[in-house]
Design an enzyme around this catalytic site. Structure first.
Site, PDB file in Angstrom:
ATOM      1  N   GLU A  15      46.173  18.142 -43.965  1.00 17.39           N
ATOM      2  CA  GLU A  15      47.496  18.414 -44.534  1.00 17.39           C
ATOM      3  C   GLU A  15      47.312  18.640 -46.024  1.00 17.39           C
ATOM      4  OE1 GLU A  15      47.509  15.271 -42.761  1.00 17.39           O
ATOM      5  OE2 GLU A  15      48.366  16.102 -40.931  1.00 17.39           O
ATOM      6  N   TYR A  36      40.650  26.210 -49.017  1.00 16.16           N
ATOM      7  CA  TYR A  36      40.574  26.132 -47.553  1.00 16.16           C
ATOM      8  C   TYR A  36      40.635  27.535 -46.927  1.00 16.16           C
ATOM      9  CZ  TYR A  36      41.614  21.170 -48.373  1.00 16.16           C
ATOM     10  OH  TYR A  36      41.588  19.866 -48.803  1.00 16.16           O
TER      11      TYR A  36
HETATM   12  C1  LIG Z   1      41.163  21.378 -54.614  1.00 15.96           C
HETATM   13  C2  LIG Z   1      39.963  20.991 -55.465  1.00 15.96           C
HETATM   14  C3  LIG Z   1      39.175  19.914 -54.720  1.00 15.96           C
HETATM   15  C4  LIG Z   1      39.074  22.235 -55.669  1.00 15.96           C
HETATM   16  O1  LIG Z   1      37.882  21.806 -56.327  1.00 15.96           O
HETATM   17  P1  LIG Z   1      37.077  22.752 -57.344  1.00 15.96           P
HETATM   18  O2  LIG Z   1      35.709  22.198 -57.429  1.00 15.96           O
HETATM   19  O3  LIG Z   1      37.824  22.927 -58.598  1.00 15.96           O
HETATM   20  O4  LIG Z   1      37.080  24.136 -56.557  1.00 15.96           O
HETATM   21  P2  LIG Z   1      35.872  25.168 -56.429  1.00 15.96           P
HETATM   22  O5  LIG Z   1      35.351  25.515 -57.778  1.00 15.96           O
HETATM   23  O6  LIG Z   1      34.897  24.659 -55.421  1.00 15.96           O
HETATM   24  O7  LIG Z   1      36.636  26.431 -55.856  1.00 15.96           O
HETATM   25  C5  LIG Z   1      36.452  26.899 -54.532  1.00 15.96           C
HETATM   26  C6  LIG Z   1      37.501  27.938 -54.251  1.00 15.96           C
HETATM   27  O8  LIG Z   1      38.785  27.322 -54.236  1.00 15.96           O
HETATM   28  C7  LIG Z   1      39.759  28.215 -54.791  1.00 15.96           C
HETATM   29  N1  LIG Z   1      40.308  27.618 -56.018  1.00 15.96           N
HETATM   30  C8  LIG Z   1      39.890  26.479 -56.617  1.00 15.96           C
HETATM   31  N2  LIG Z   1      40.700  26.205 -57.668  1.00 15.96           N
HETATM   32  C9  LIG Z   1      41.628  27.192 -57.721  1.00 15.96           C
HETATM   33  C10 LIG Z   1      42.731  27.447 -58.566  1.00 15.96           C
HETATM   34  N3  LIG Z   1      43.032  26.639 -59.597  1.00 15.96           N
HETATM   35  N4  LIG Z   1      43.497  28.535 -58.314  1.00 15.96           N
HETATM   36  C11 LIG Z   1      43.218  29.371 -57.288  1.00 15.96           C
HETATM   37  N5  LIG Z   1      42.155  29.169 -56.431  1.00 15.96           N
HETATM   38  C12 LIG Z   1      41.383  28.092 -56.655  1.00 15.96           C
HETATM   39  C13 LIG Z   1      39.037  29.519 -55.071  1.00 15.96           C
HETATM   40  O9  LIG Z   1      39.109  30.285 -53.878  1.00 15.96           O
HETATM   41  C14 LIG Z   1      37.615  29.041 -55.278  1.00 15.96           C
HETATM   42  O10 LIG Z   1      36.655  30.028 -55.012  1.00 15.96           O
HETATM   43  P3  LIG Z   1      36.266  31.100 -56.166  1.00 15.96           P
HETATM   44  O11 LIG Z   1      35.829  30.314 -57.356  1.00 15.96           O
HETATM   45  O12 LIG Z   1      35.155  31.892 -55.528  1.00 15.96           O
HETATM   46  O13 LIG Z   1      37.517  31.894 -56.449  1.00 15.96           O
HETATM   47  C15 LIG Z   1      40.416  20.502 -56.876  1.00 15.96           C
HETATM   48  O14 LIG Z   1      41.325  21.432 -57.410  1.00 15.96           O
HETATM   49  C16 LIG Z   1      41.063  19.130 -56.873  1.00 15.96           C
HETATM   50  O15 LIG Z   1      40.385  18.095 -56.913  1.00 15.96           O
HETATM   51  N6  LIG Z   1      42.401  19.076 -56.876  1.00 15.96           N
HETATM   52  C17 LIG Z   1      43.136  17.805 -56.961  1.00 15.96           C
HETATM   53  C18 LIG Z   1      43.032  17.004 -55.674  1.00 15.96           C
HETATM   54  C19 LIG Z   1      43.553  17.808 -54.499  1.00 15.96           C
HETATM   55  O16 LIG Z   1      44.598  18.429 -54.596  1.00 15.96           O
HETATM   56  N7  LIG Z   1      42.830  17.777 -53.376  1.00 15.96           N
HETATM   57  C20 LIG Z   1      43.198  18.489 -52.172  1.00 15.96           C
HETATM   58  C21 LIG Z   1      43.991  17.633 -51.290  1.00 15.96           C
HETATM   59  S1  LIG Z   1      44.427  18.470 -49.788  1.00 15.96           S
END
Ligand SMILES: CC(C)(COP(=O)(O)OP(=O)(O)OC[C@H]1O[C@@H](n2cnc3c(N)ncnc32)[C@H](O)[C@@H]1OP(=O)(O)O)[C@@H](O)C(=O)NCCC(=O)NCCS
Length: 178
Positions: A113, A125
């Site tokens: 979710e 995702y």
């Molecule tokens: C979601 C989260 C884990 C992503 O981690 P991250 O290490 O920053 O993400 P990544 O660098 O691995 O990015 C992977 C892909 O996610 C997407 N993405 C990540 N951040 C993004 C943003 N701010 N806006 C749009 N797409 C994004 C992109 O598709 C990216 O691939 P790309 O770099 O080739 O475009 C991070 O934003 C986070 O910790 N958020 C707060 C906690 C949370 O919301 N967790 C999810 C609960 S369901």
């Protein structure tokens, strides 16, 4: 990018000793409404659960993630990266670690979710083939926000697996995951 520019991380199972640091990341990444430390301690006792941390070369923990495995389905319960390391592919590396587990355990489907406003997570995702198949209205009690329910198709099907392997191959070019 030269080999030396690559971010190096190691992904290892979460242990009790990591929980204080993980709790700090949870607080920064999720804000006020995040799991308590007790939730992490009790998840370590949960036989259905598997949690990972991503560590940088200097030993700092930069992120964590985990899932429950129920028969042939995995439910991702949490994934978070410390905001100072956002967009460095650490979230993706953690997702990959869970998917690798699922492949080795013959788990066919993953679900989770996610807040409908959480564009970063939803995009991550979707990049890995998750699709939204429903909404839980008002699922998050703090602000009554709805949750998207996301699922993979069968991860052994060619369409999913080809996309996964393509993503992993690109990921391995930009980040060194031990
Ligand atoms: C979601 C989260 C884990 C992503 O981690 P991250 O290490 O920053 O993400 P990544 O660098 O691995 O990015 C992977 C892909 O996610 C997407 N993405 C990540 N951040 C993004 C943003 N701010 N806006 C749009 N797409 C994004 C992109 O598709 C990216 O691939 P790309 O770099 O080739 O475009 C991070 O934003 C986070 O910790 N958020 C707060 C906690 C949370 O919301 N967790 C999810 C609960 S369901």
């Amino acid at each position: 990018m030269s080999v030396s520019d690559k971010l190096k991380i190691s992904i290892t199972p979460l242990t009790k000793a990591d929980i204080d640091e993980v709790d700090e990341i949870a607080c920064k990444a999720y804000g006020a409404h995040h799991w308590s430390k007790d939730s992490f301690y009790s998840e370590l006792q949960n036989k259905l659960a598997q949690y990972y941390i991503a560590r940088l070369e200097d030993n700092t923990i930069a992120g964590f993630a985990g899932y429950w495995c129920i028969i042939d389905e995995a439910h991702i319960t949490t994934i978070a990266v410390a905001p100072e390391f956002f967009r460095r592919h650490i979230g993706e590396a953690l997702l990959k670690a869970m998917l690798e587990d699922c492949y080795s355990k013959k788990v066919k489907y993953l679900t989770l979710e996610v807040r409908e406003s959480n564009i970063a997570a939803i995009s991550m995702y979707q990049k890995y083939g998750f699709q939204s198949f429903g909404v839980r209205k008002g699922y998050y009690q703090d602000n009554n926000e709805s949750a998207l329910i996301m699922w993979t198709e069968n991860i052994f099907w060619d369409k999913f697996k080809n996309k996964y392997e393509e993503n992993v191959s690109k990921l391995n070019e930009i980040i060194d995951i031990q």
